[in-house]
Each structure stands twice: as C-alpha cells, then as structure tokens.
Motif scaffolding. Structure first.
Motif, short mmCIF file in Angstrom:
data_model
loop_
_atom_site.label_atom_id
_atom_site.label_comp_id
_atom_site.label_asym_id
_atom_site.label_seq_id
_atom_site.Cartn_x
_atom_site.Cartn_y
_atom_site.Cartn_z
N SER A 57 39.79 44.08 44.90
CA SER A 57 40.70 44.53 45.67
C SER A 57 42.02 44.80 45.28
O SER A 57 42.83 43.95 45.14
CB SER A 57 40.87 43.84 47.12
OG SER A 57 41.40 44.46 47.87
N GLY A 58 42.43 46.23 45.15
CA GLY A 58 43.92 46.41 44.97
C GLY A 58 44.75 45.75 45.92
O GLY A 58 45.83 45.37 45.42
N SER A 59 44.53 46.07 47.21
CA SER A 59 45.40 45.62 48.21
C SER A 59 45.42 44.05 48.27
O SER A 59 46.53 43.53 48.57
CB SER A 59 44.82 45.87 49.47
OG SER A 59 43.75 45.42 49.78
N ASN A 60 44.48 43.26 47.78
CA ASN A 60 44.41 42.16 47.51
C ASN A 60 45.57 41.59 46.60
O ASN A 60 46.30 40.93 46.61
CB ASN A 60 43.12 41.43 47.27
CG ASN A 60 42.76 40.22 48.00
OD1 ASN A 60 43.67 39.65 48.89
ND2 ASN A 60 41.42 40.14 48.10
N ASN A 96 44.52 40.69 36.76
CA ASN A 96 43.63 41.84 36.71
C ASN A 96 44.55 43.11 37.13
O ASN A 96 43.88 43.94 37.65
CB ASN A 96 42.73 41.57 38.02
CG ASN A 96 41.66 40.60 37.53
OD1 ASN A 96 40.83 41.01 36.53
ND2 ASN A 96 41.59 39.56 38.13
N ALA A 97 45.30 43.39 36.22
CA ALA A 97 46.13 44.66 36.58
C ALA A 97 46.92 44.67 35.21
O ALA A 97 47.50 43.84 34.45
CB ALA A 97 47.18 44.63 37.77
N LEU A 98 47.50 46.22 35.04
CA LEU A 98 48.00 46.43 33.82
C LEU A 98 49.58 46.14 33.98
O LEU A 98 50.27 45.98 35.02
CB LEU A 98 47.90 47.87 33.24
CG LEU A 98 46.53 48.41 33.04
CD1 LEU A 98 46.19 49.85 32.66
CD2 LEU A 98 45.74 47.56 31.86
N THR A 156 51.23 46.46 41.04
CA THR A 156 50.94 45.16 41.11
C THR A 156 52.18 44.19 40.21
O THR A 156 52.89 43.28 40.71
CB THR A 156 49.84 44.41 40.63
OG1 THR A 156 48.70 45.04 41.59
CG2 THR A 156 49.66 42.83 40.69
N ALA A 157 52.09 44.81 39.27
CA ALA A 157 53.10 44.16 38.29
C ALA A 157 54.45 44.65 38.74
O ALA A 157 55.54 43.88 38.59
CB ALA A 157 52.86 44.74 36.84
N GLN A 158 54.84 45.75 39.36
CA GLN A 158 56.15 46.30 39.70
C GLN A 158 56.50 45.42 40.77
O GLN A 158 58.09 45.26 40.65
CB GLN A 158 56.09 47.71 39.97
CG GLN A 158 57.12 48.38 40.31
CD GLN A 158 58.25 48.13 39.21
OE1 GLN A 158 57.67 48.75 37.96
NE2 GLN A 158 59.44 47.91 39.29
N ILE A 194 45.20 42.66 30.85
CA ILE A 194 45.38 42.13 32.42
C ILE A 194 45.62 40.70 32.44
O ILE A 194 46.22 40.20 33.34
CB ILE A 194 44.00 42.33 32.86
CG1 ILE A 194 42.79 41.62 32.29
CG2 ILE A 194 43.44 43.95 32.82
CD1 ILE A 194 41.54 41.75 33.02
N ASP A 195 45.92 40.06 31.41
CA ASP A 195 46.40 38.79 31.35
C ASP A 195 47.92 38.68 30.57
O ASP A 195 48.14 39.45 29.67
CB ASP A 195 45.49 37.58 30.44
CG ASP A 195 44.04 38.10 30.73
OD1 ASP A 195 43.93 37.08 31.49
OD2 ASP A 195 43.38 38.67 30.51
#
Length: 293
Positions: free
Chosen positions: A183-186, A215-217, A222-224, A253-254
């Motif tokens: 889930s991206g929103s998660n 679990n994101a680049l 998410t990182a932003q 993603i890690d």
C-alpha cells in the motif's frame, strides 16, 4: 524467434544479476559503520521449502558469514521473525543464532515479546556502545498499541529505536523501519509518523540515523516526506531486493538516511555476495561509514 527471445531474456537476467563475490571495503578510520538487512522471516511449522525451518538450517551459516563480513558497528534487521499460527512470539531463531555466534554484539530494540516487538532488533558492538534507551511505535492509528494493524488493516508494521552512547561520549539515535510493501498510502502515513516522532530529536540537533526497508525508491514521495523532515538519504547504487536469486530489476528500497551532525565518509555500499554458496536473504545488506564529529 523463440530461441532469440530466450537468449535475450537470459542476457537480461545475467545483466541484472550484476557482479558477484566483491567484498566490502575496510571501514574508514574514526567512523561508525552502520548497516541494514532485511533477513526474511522463518516459518516454524514448515519443515521444507522456501523460508522453512529446514531452509533456515541450510542458510544460517551464510547469514552468519554475511553478518561477519559487514564488520558493522551497528546493524538493524527487519523481518527477523520466526512464526507460526498460534505461536506466542518467544522464538527468534535468527536473532538467537547470530548473538550466539557473535558474542561481541548485543541486541537493542529487543525484549519480552509481550511488551516489546522483537522482530526488528538493532545489534551493536558491546565494547563500543552503551544502550541508553530503546523503544518502538507502530505504523497505525494507535502507534503506541503493540501489534496494532497498519492504517489499512494489513499486518502490523513498526519502527524500533535505540539511543546509544559511543565510548567517546557521542550520542547516536537509530530508528529502524520496515514500511508495508503493498500500500502506497500506508507508506506515506508511515513516513509521516516517523518524521513526527523524530522531529523533537532533529530539532534539538541530535544525531539520528534512519535505516531499514522502506519499500520505496530514494526519489519516491515516501522518501520525500523523510527528506522534508531533515533526513538526507545516502545514494545507493542498484537493487537491494533480488528475489533471492541475485536478480536486480529495480533500484534500492533498503536505505540509510542521516539527520543532525552526521556525514557519510563514503557512498553507501551494497553487499551483493553469496556466502557458503547461498544468498543469506532475498535482500542485500546496505552499509555505510558515518562520521559523527
């Protein structure tokens, strides 16, 4: 045509696998070597096959050799879990194995499963660091309720934390995260919660290292959110998730990210190696040498 297609596919896979067997460089002088490793869970009531107890018996030597090769001062694990339906949470084969094989390390962010989730321990060198505090919070609407499910009701996900004092007196806070993969929103809400919880430390000018599997680049939304909170992500070249086959299809993603008076001594390195003829996990470890002064 089929033969050409097969050859093309094989070429892509060989390209994706990338270089094997390259050891990590020695640690930089006067730094703290920090690492993150998603170690993959173990299914206790499964005797054979992928991620079973039998599989763990086969790969545990590789897990230990990979750990030793990192030569890290601090390493945070994700998915360091041994579970079965109805299991009480007291068994953790990977954590106990590594501690037994590496007595120079202690496990922070670990405790009685009834009051402390122990699947994301943060190991540290006993002769260098003193554990001042440890904690956790869950990525949910009730973050201080242990094992509370994530925002969309999927499996619990959380952050573990330690506050360590180096032998030179330097204080280092480490937050070890594992964001939900579907889930991206998660992930966005989880990142926002981490940003909120770390804000007082960052505002006070403390040293904070964020490690884990988001679990994101690095360029993701998410990182932003974490960057906006004051974290700087260390560039990490290539994949860190490899499907347990050494196949590298997308970016890292890690991650390791820093806030406060911390600077990288060199770019982050990825441990893309088999040990004892096996992959230790379906993720590679990421490691970096950090200057704290």
């Amino acid at each position: 045509m089929r033969r050409l297609t097969a050859l093309f596919t094989l070429s892509l896979l060989l390209f994706a696998c990338g270089p094997q067997g390259i050891a990590l460089p020695p640690a930089h002088v006067d730094t703290v070597r920090i690492a993150t490793q998603n170690s993959h869970y173990i299914i206790l009531n499964k005797e054979k096959g992928s991620w079973s107890v039998g599989n763990w018996q086969d790969r545990r030597t590789s897990v230990d050799l990979a750990f030793k090769a990192l030569d890290a001062d601090i390493i945070g694990f994700q998915e360091m879990e041994s579970f079965a339906r109805g299991n009480d949470g007291s068994t953790n084969l990977a954590r106990d194995w590594l501690l037994d094989q590496n007595p120079d390390y202690a496990a922070g962010a670990s405790g009685d499963w009834r009051s402390f989730p122990s699947t994301q321990p943060i190991f540290y060198r006993r002769d260098r660091f003193t554990l001042l505090d440890q904690g956790w919070f869950f990525f949910s609407d009730t973050p201080d309720v242990i094992y509370s499910r994530t925002y969309d009701g999927s499996f619990p996900a959380f952050a573990s934390t330690v506050r360590l004092q180096d032998k030179d007196g330097t204080i280092l806070n480490v937050v070890n995260v594992h964001f939900e993969y579907k889930s991206g929103s998660n992930r966005l809400k989880s990142a926002a919660l981490v940003a909120s919880r770390m804000a007082p430390l960052i505002a006070a000018g403390e040293r904070v290292a964020l490690i884990g599997d988001i679990n994101a680049l690095r360029g993701s939304q998410t990182a932003q959110i974490l960057k906006d909170a004051g974290f700087s992500f260390l560039p990490t070249s290539g994949s860190t998730y490899h499907l347990n086959r050494g196949i590298n299809l997308f970016g890292a993603i890690d991650h390791i990210a820093l806030a406060g008076p911390l600077t990288p001594a060199a770019p982050a390195q990825v441990q893309r190696r088999k040990f004892d003829g096996r992959w230790p996990s379906d993720h590679y470890a990421v490691v970096a040498d950090i200057q704290t002064r």
